[in-house]
Design an enzyme around this catalytic site. Structure first.
Site, mmCIF file in Angstrom:
data_model
loop_
_atom_site.group_PDB
_atom_site.id
_atom_site.type_symbol
_atom_site.label_atom_id
_atom_site.label_comp_id
_atom_site.label_asym_id
_atom_site.label_seq_id
_atom_site.Cartn_x
_atom_site.Cartn_y
_atom_site.Cartn_z
ATOM 1 C CG HIS A 113 -5.493 -2.597 -0.210
ATOM 2 N ND1 HIS A 113 -4.911 -2.004 -1.151
ATOM 3 C CD2 HIS A 113 -5.003 -2.038 0.992
ATOM 4 C CE1 HIS A 113 -3.924 -1.041 -0.593
ATOM 5 N NE2 HIS A 113 -3.964 -1.189 0.775
ATOM 6 C CB SER A 115 -1.018 0.026 1.197
ATOM 7 O OG SER A 115 -2.263 0.883 1.131
ATOM 8 C CG ASP A 164 -6.762 -2.818 -3.876
ATOM 9 O OD1 ASP A 164 -7.590 -1.863 -3.206
ATOM 10 O OD2 ASP A 164 -5.507 -2.541 -4.004
#
Length: 444
Positions: free
Chosen positions: A378, A251, A343
């Site tokens: 994600h 991320s 995601d």
């Protein structure tokens, strides 16, 4: 289903046996579950139960029917119902979810890597779907799942600036030196150690770095010099191969990883692992501007039917202004990119397509290896970690607590975690170890 009287009389004459091997292993190690000594074509339920460090119960279960020998072999037989279906050797772990009556918005994460996850595996007669605590299992086995292999050393890093934890492999093939990894989690902040502990268990000196503080009165460190200093702490450790240090980001950690690889004049990673991230960020600005950009585009935030926050549109469309994204043509080391196609937190798919085009145009696309996983979200973590589509999350810029929609669906997300972890370890071994003969084998 057997009639109750027949079931009782049948079970009174037998002693079901439950085998789970290994009973002690690393979290990315597969287990083998076999039920023996039950009647042929007999319905049973296999159930897993874990009591988390946050005092929440997580469980999973699968419905099976024994074969003609009165045996259930989980790696060969299919679950016909429960929290997973089909032939799933690890279904009792990856399909875990909060037990009925639990708090909402939970996410299962190991905080203390010095202790194992103790999971209770039980077998029940019949196809049970609820009320496990009110029934007596036919047999139960407790297993330990570790992020930390025996002999891995955990060292607190608390110099004047850098806060992190260093994990040193046990050196089963000698005293080192080993390759190094600087491990960067995302915008959730805090010091997250479990992935670094597992990397050290596979032969890498790994440093989990805190750069967004969750403590009051403690500033976050989002300047490139902070990450360069952390990188050098790993690189200069006497047990580290100085030219074999990687960056590993998830991320926001991916944004930092790509920025460092492209622009740092002080450090040169040998390779980079990028999971669920983006190259979109204001260049020639502090990393905190990435977060501030989110605030500017709050009007693009969407919500699902259950109120989950969807952030992915914040960076869409991918900007064409080169000043708003990392110049991928400057990347000079191998990069592996892991992308979940569902995601909902970041525009990882669109970012992957754009940065690939940038590298193709610059002539360095040969350095990029991308794996895209349909149905994955994600939070692509080490394998067999239970999938959560949404969980509670604190937005550090505002202090706001929200339910963040991460995306993904249990089975495809679990498959993505298993496959990508295997590919990541192979990638790190390929690019960091001088020869494959020197790669240690992780085993408890």
């Amino acid at each position: 289903m057997f009639p109750n009287k027949l079931l009782s009389s049948t079970m009174a004459t037998i002693s079901p046996l439950l085998s789970v091997k290994p009973t002690r292993g690393l979290v990315d190690e597969k287990i083998q579950i076999i039920v023996r000594n039950v009647p042929p074509r007999f319905p049973v339920t296999l159930h897993s139960l874990f009591h988390s460090e946050d005092k929440d119960y997580w469980e999973a279960f699968g419905h099976y029917t024994s074969d003609n020998r009165g045996t259930v072999t989980v790696s060969e037989h299919a679950s016909v119902g429960g929290t997973y279906e089909g032939t799933e050797p690890m279904g009792l772990l990856w399909s875990m979810h909060p037990a009925p009556g639990s708090r909402t918005g939970l996410r299962l994460r190991k905080m203390n890597v010095l202790t194992p996850m103790v999971v209770h595996i039980s077998v029940y007669s019949g196809h049970v779907t609820e009320g496990f605590s009110k029934q007596s299992p036919l047999a139960t086995v407790d297993i330990e799942r570790w992020y930390l292999a025996p002999g891995v050393r955990r060292i607190d890093i608390r110099d004047e600036e850098v806060k992190g934890t260093l994990f040193i492999p046990p050196g089963t093939k000698g005293p080192g030196p080993f390759p190094g990894v600087l491990d960067l989690w995302g915008g959730g902040g805090g010091l997250v150690e479990y992935r670094s502990a597992l990397l050290a268990s596979h032969g890498f000196v790994s440093m989990a770095l805190e750069y967004i503080s969750t403590e009051k009165n403690r500033a976050s460190n989002l300047h490139i010099k902070y990450f360069e200093k952390a990188f050098r702490i790993v690189q200069e450790h006497p047990l580290v191969m100085k030219d074999s240090v990687a960056l590993f980001g998830l991320s926001l950690g991916t944004s930092i990883t790509l920025h460092m690889a492209a622009y740092s004049k002080a450090v040169s990673p040998r390779c980079c692992v990028c999971v669920s991230g983006s190259h979109v960020q204001p260049i020639n600005s502090p990393f905190k501007d990435v977060s501030e950009k989110f605030q500017e585009n709050r009007h693009k935030i969407r919500f699902d039917e259950e109120g989950g926050v969807i952030w992915k549109d914040i960076m869409l469309p991918i900007p064409t202004d080169p000043g708003l994204k990392v110049d991928m043509g400057r990347i000079k080391c191998p990069v592996i990119l892991i992308v979940g196609e569902d995601d909902q937190n970041l525009a990882a798919v669109e970012s992957a397509e754009d940065l690939t085009q940038m590298m193709r145009a610059a002539g360095n696309e040969h350095l990029l290896t991308t794996f895209r996983y349909p149905g994955a979200g994600h939070l692509i973590e080490p394998p067999y970690t239970p999938h959560v589509r949404a969980s509670k999350f604190m937005v550090h810029q505002t202090g706001e607590k929200v339910t963040m929609l991460w995306g993904g669906y249990p089975k495809p997300h679990a498959s993505a975690q298993e496959d990508s972890w295997e590919k990541i370890l192979r990638f790190l071994q390929q690019h960091l170890y001088p020869s494959q003969d020197s790669v240690p084998k992780a085993k408890l």
